[in-house]
Scaffold this motif. Sequence first.
Motif, PDB file in Angstrom:
ATOM      1  N   VAL A   1      22.739   6.170   1.062  1.00  0.00           N
ATOM      2  CA  VAL A   1      22.107   7.437   1.426  1.00  0.00           C
ATOM      3  C   VAL A   1      21.477   8.093   0.190  1.00  0.00           C
ATOM      4  CG1 VAL A   1      22.539   9.775   2.291  1.00  0.00           C
ATOM      5  CG2 VAL A   1      23.573   7.813   3.443  1.00  0.00           C
ATOM      6  N   HIS A   2      22.155   8.004  -0.927  1.00  0.00           N
ATOM      7  CA  HIS A   2      21.629   8.570  -2.174  1.00  0.00           C
ATOM      8  C   HIS A   2      20.309   7.906  -2.541  1.00  0.00           C
ATOM      9  CE1 HIS A   2      21.386   8.611  -6.682  1.00  0.00           C
ATOM     10  NE2 HIS A   2      21.644   9.890  -6.489  1.00  0.00           N
ATOM     11  N   TRP A   3      20.227   6.597  -2.386  1.00  0.00           N
ATOM     12  CA  TRP A   3      18.975   5.869  -2.634  1.00  0.00           C
ATOM     13  C   TRP A   3      17.881   6.377  -1.706  1.00  0.00           C
ATOM     14  CZ3 TRP A   3      16.872   2.245  -5.895  1.00  0.00           C
ATOM     15  CH2 TRP A   3      15.728   1.566  -5.435  1.00  0.00           C
ATOM     16  N   TYR A   4      18.213   6.524  -0.437  1.00  0.00           N
ATOM     17  CA  TYR A   4      17.237   7.000   0.546  1.00  0.00           C
ATOM     18  C   TYR A   4      16.767   8.405   0.202  1.00  0.00           C
ATOM     19  CZ  TYR A   4      17.394   3.284   4.082  1.00  0.00           C
ATOM     20  OH  TYR A   4      17.241   2.111   4.765  1.00  0.00           O
ATOM     21  N   ASP A   5      17.691   9.274  -0.161  1.00  0.00           N
ATOM     22  CA  ASP A   5      17.320  10.647  -0.513  1.00  0.00           C
ATOM     23  C   ASP A   5      16.321  10.655  -1.667  1.00  0.00           C
ATOM     24  OD1 ASP A   5      18.572  12.385   1.285  1.00  0.00           O
ATOM     25  OD2 ASP A   5      20.469  12.342   0.190  1.00  0.00           O
ATOM     26  N   ALA A   6      16.614   9.890  -2.711  1.00  0.00           N
ATOM     27  CA  ALA A   6      15.741   9.875  -3.880  1.00  0.00           C
ATOM     28  C   ALA A   6      14.379   9.281  -3.564  1.00  0.00           C
ATOM     29  CB  ALA A   6      16.409   9.090  -5.016  1.00  0.00           C
ATOM     30  N   MET A   7      14.362   8.179  -2.815  1.00  0.00           N
ATOM     31  CA  MET A   7      13.099   7.546  -2.468  1.00  0.00           C
ATOM     32  C   MET A   7      12.249   8.454  -1.581  1.00  0.00           C
ATOM     33  SD  MET A   7      12.614   4.550  -3.869  1.00  0.00           S
ATOM     34  CE  MET A   7      11.426   3.777  -2.750  1.00  0.00           C
ATOM     35  N   CYS A   8      12.881   9.083  -0.600  1.00  0.00           N
ATOM     36  CA  CYS A   8      12.138   9.968   0.299  1.00  0.00           C
ATOM     37  C   CYS A   8      11.631  11.203  -0.435  1.00  0.00           C
ATOM     38  CB  CYS A   8      13.012  10.370   1.484  1.00  0.00           C
ATOM     39  SG  CYS A   8      13.312   9.019   2.656  1.00  0.00           S
ATOM     40  N   GLU A   9      12.436  11.738  -1.333  1.00  0.00           N
ATOM     41  CA  GLU A   9      11.996  12.887  -2.129  1.00  0.00           C
ATOM     42  C   GLU A   9      10.787  12.502  -2.977  1.00  0.00           C
ATOM     43  OE1 GLU A   9      13.637  15.382  -5.975  1.00  0.00           O
ATOM     44  OE2 GLU A   9      15.098  14.750  -4.462  1.00  0.00           O
ATOM     45  N   ALA A  10      10.825  11.301  -3.567  1.00  0.00           N
ATOM     46  CA  ALA A  10       9.712  10.849  -4.405  1.00  0.00           C
ATOM     47  C   ALA A  10       8.431  10.685  -3.605  1.00  0.00           C
ATOM     48  CB  ALA A  10      10.078   9.526  -5.082  1.00  0.00           C
ATOM     49  N   HIS A  11       8.570  10.401  -2.307  1.00  0.00           N
ATOM     50  CA  HIS A  11       7.405  10.238  -1.434  1.00  0.00           C
ATOM     51  C   HIS A  11       7.067  11.519  -0.672  1.00  0.00           C
ATOM     52  CE1 HIS A  11       6.442   5.893  -1.651  1.00  0.00           C
ATOM     53  NE2 HIS A  11       7.701   5.774  -2.035  1.00  0.00           N
ATOM     54  N   GLY A  12       7.809  12.599  -0.918  1.00  0.00           N
ATOM     55  CA  GLY A  12       7.520  13.872  -0.266  1.00  0.00           C
ATOM     56  C   GLY A  12       7.891  13.926   1.197  1.00  0.00           C
ATOM     57  N   VAL A  13       8.879  13.106   1.606  1.00  0.00           N
ATOM     58  CA  VAL A  13       9.315  13.112   3.009  1.00  0.00           C
ATOM     59  C   VAL A  13      10.850  13.174   3.063  1.00  0.00           C
ATOM     60  CG1 VAL A  13       7.320  11.975   4.035  1.00  0.00           C
ATOM     61  CG2 VAL A  13       9.123  10.575   3.021  1.00  0.00           C
ATOM     62  N   PRO A  14      11.448  14.303   2.671  1.00  0.00           N
ATOM     63  CA  PRO A  14      12.911  14.391   2.619  1.00  0.00           C
ATOM     64  C   PRO A  14      13.565  14.208   3.979  1.00  0.00           C
ATOM     65  CG  PRO A  14      11.909  16.563   2.425  1.00  0.00           C
ATOM     66  CD  PRO A  14      10.794  15.566   2.312  1.00  0.00           C
ATOM     67  N   GLY A  15      14.784  13.677   3.955  1.00  0.00           N
ATOM     68  CA  GLY A  15      15.538  13.463   5.181  1.00  0.00           C
ATOM     69  C   GLY A  15      16.493  14.602   5.479  1.00  0.00           C
ATOM     70  N   GLU A  16      17.262  14.437   6.569  1.00  0.00           N
ATOM     71  CA  GLU A  16      18.216  15.464   7.008  1.00  0.00           C
ATOM     72  C   GLU A  16      19.630  14.881   6.985  1.00  0.00           C
ATOM     73  OE1 GLU A  16      17.173  16.493  10.991  1.00  0.00           O
ATOM     74  OE2 GLU A  16      15.027  16.607  10.562  1.00  0.00           O
ATOM     75  N   HIS A  17      20.580  15.680   6.494  1.00  0.00           N
ATOM     76  CA  HIS A  17      21.977  15.273   6.489  1.00  0.00           C
ATOM     77  C   HIS A  17      22.718  15.931   7.646  1.00  0.00           C
ATOM     78  CE1 HIS A  17      22.383  13.319   2.434  1.00  0.00           C
ATOM     79  NE2 HIS A  17      21.193  13.896   2.305  1.00  0.00           N
ATOM     80  N   HIS A  18      23.410  15.118   8.434  1.00  0.00           N
ATOM     81  CA  HIS A  18      24.258  15.598   9.523  1.00  0.00           C
ATOM     82  C   HIS A  18      25.637  14.956   9.376  1.00  0.00           C
ATOM     83  CE1 HIS A  18      20.818  17.361  11.791  1.00  0.00           C
ATOM     84  NE2 HIS A  18      20.153  16.375  11.191  1.00  0.00           N
ATOM     85  N   ASP A  19      26.613  15.476  10.103  1.00  0.00           N
ATOM     86  CA  ASP A  19      27.971  14.953   9.969  1.00  0.00           C
ATOM     87  C   ASP A  19      28.060  13.469  10.323  1.00  0.00           C
ATOM     88  OD1 ASP A  19      28.914  17.415   9.170  1.00  0.00           O
ATOM     89  OD2 ASP A  19      29.622  17.990  11.166  1.00  0.00           O
ATOM     90  N   ASP A  20      27.343  13.060  11.348  1.00  0.00           N
ATOM     91  CA  ASP A  20      27.485  11.701  11.866  1.00  0.00           C
ATOM     92  C   ASP A  20      26.373  10.752  11.441  1.00  0.00           C
ATOM     93  OD1 ASP A  20      29.853  12.217  13.557  1.00  0.00           O
ATOM     94  OD2 ASP A  20      28.480  13.541  14.643  1.00  0.00           O
ATOM     95  N   TYR A  21      25.305  11.275  10.870  1.00  0.00           N
ATOM     96  CA  TYR A  21      24.171  10.426  10.518  1.00  0.00           C
ATOM     97  C   TYR A  21      23.255  11.128   9.519  1.00  0.00           C
ATOM     98  CZ  TYR A  21      21.892  13.462  13.935  1.00  0.00           C
ATOM     99  OH  TYR A  21      21.432  14.579  14.616  1.00  0.00           O
ATOM    100  N   TRP A  22      22.450  10.322   8.847  1.00  0.00           N
ATOM    101  CA  TRP A  22      21.324  10.781   8.032  1.00  0.00           C
ATOM    102  C   TRP A  22      20.074  10.368   8.774  1.00  0.00           C
ATOM    103  CZ3 TRP A  22      16.991   8.538   6.095  1.00  0.00           C
ATOM    104  CH2 TRP A  22      16.317   9.169   5.044  1.00  0.00           C
ATOM    105  N   VAL A  23      19.056  11.238   8.837  1.00  0.00           N
ATOM    106  CA  VAL A  23      17.858  10.909   9.601  1.00  0.00           C
ATOM    107  C   VAL A  23      16.609  11.425   8.909  1.00  0.00           C
ATOM    108  CG1 VAL A  23      17.908  13.004  11.033  1.00  0.00           C
ATOM    109  CG2 VAL A  23      16.847  10.898  11.925  1.00  0.00           C
ATOM    110  N   ASN A  24      15.529  10.695   9.072  1.00  0.00           N
ATOM    111  CA  ASN A  24      14.212  11.124   8.631  1.00  0.00           C
ATOM    112  C   ASN A  24      13.251  10.844   9.779  1.00  0.00           C
ATOM    113  OD1 ASN A  24      11.607  11.395   7.378  1.00  0.00           O
ATOM    114  ND2 ASN A  24      12.615  11.149   5.388  1.00  0.00           N
TER     115      ASN A  24
END
Length: 247
Positions: free
Chosen positions: A15-38
């Motif tokens: 998830v940390h990798w995804y967060d950093a990659m998405c931030e670098a591309h300007g498309v941040p994801g969402e954190h929820h209790d049961d899942y991470w989603v973009n």
Amino acid sequence: MDVTEKLAWSIEASVHWYDAMCEAHGVPGEHHDDYWVNRRSMPPYMSNLITLRDDTGTAAQVAAIRSLIGTNAGYGVKDSFQCLSLGELGLRVLFRATWIFRPEGAEGPKDDGALEWRVVRTPLQLQAWESTWRGVGDNAEARQHPAVFPPSLLHRSDFRFLLGERGGKAVATAALNRTAHAVGLSNVFAPTEEPDKLFPGCVRLACSIFPGLPLVGYERDAHLVAAKAAGFETVHGLTVWVPAEVV
């Protein structure tokens, strides 16, 4: 340390990798209790949803997956616990893999020194890294996209790109991302080198860059065999799903 904690740290690094990659591309994801989603278009080979709980979170996860249907023809789901059945939602299994864990302080793997690994420091070196990464058959789809790994990632203290060279020529890649608990090892690729030649050198370098932390990730097939030979242990299965109509 039990399997539950090893699995949690492996998923956390993903998830940390995804967060950093998405931030670098300007498309941040969402954190929820049961899942991470973009809900937007993702960089190549990245799923739109990662499950963060086992079958106790199925209802919320399935609802979120349903909300993605029709919004992005190329969306994918990383089922971290390999417990979802998504065929009725029109998805198929893209691949199955295994989470892996290498304890901190483990003896360094034997390395024949055939590959010389170094840390990527400059945008030009990162271009060489990505060019090598794109040369791998499994990454052929990325050739249709602009740069996947922006130079801004080089400024992060928790990221490192490792370039493997043979005779001064770039032939292999690996990437590291550090969390509070572990270091994710990913993108261990080479267009022509065998997987068993890749892991010893990049694992040794990873342990020297981020000492005192375990290495985590996931692999499959020959890369999984090579990772185990380099000191990783298997933790749990995972499954990546994509829409059935996506080839």
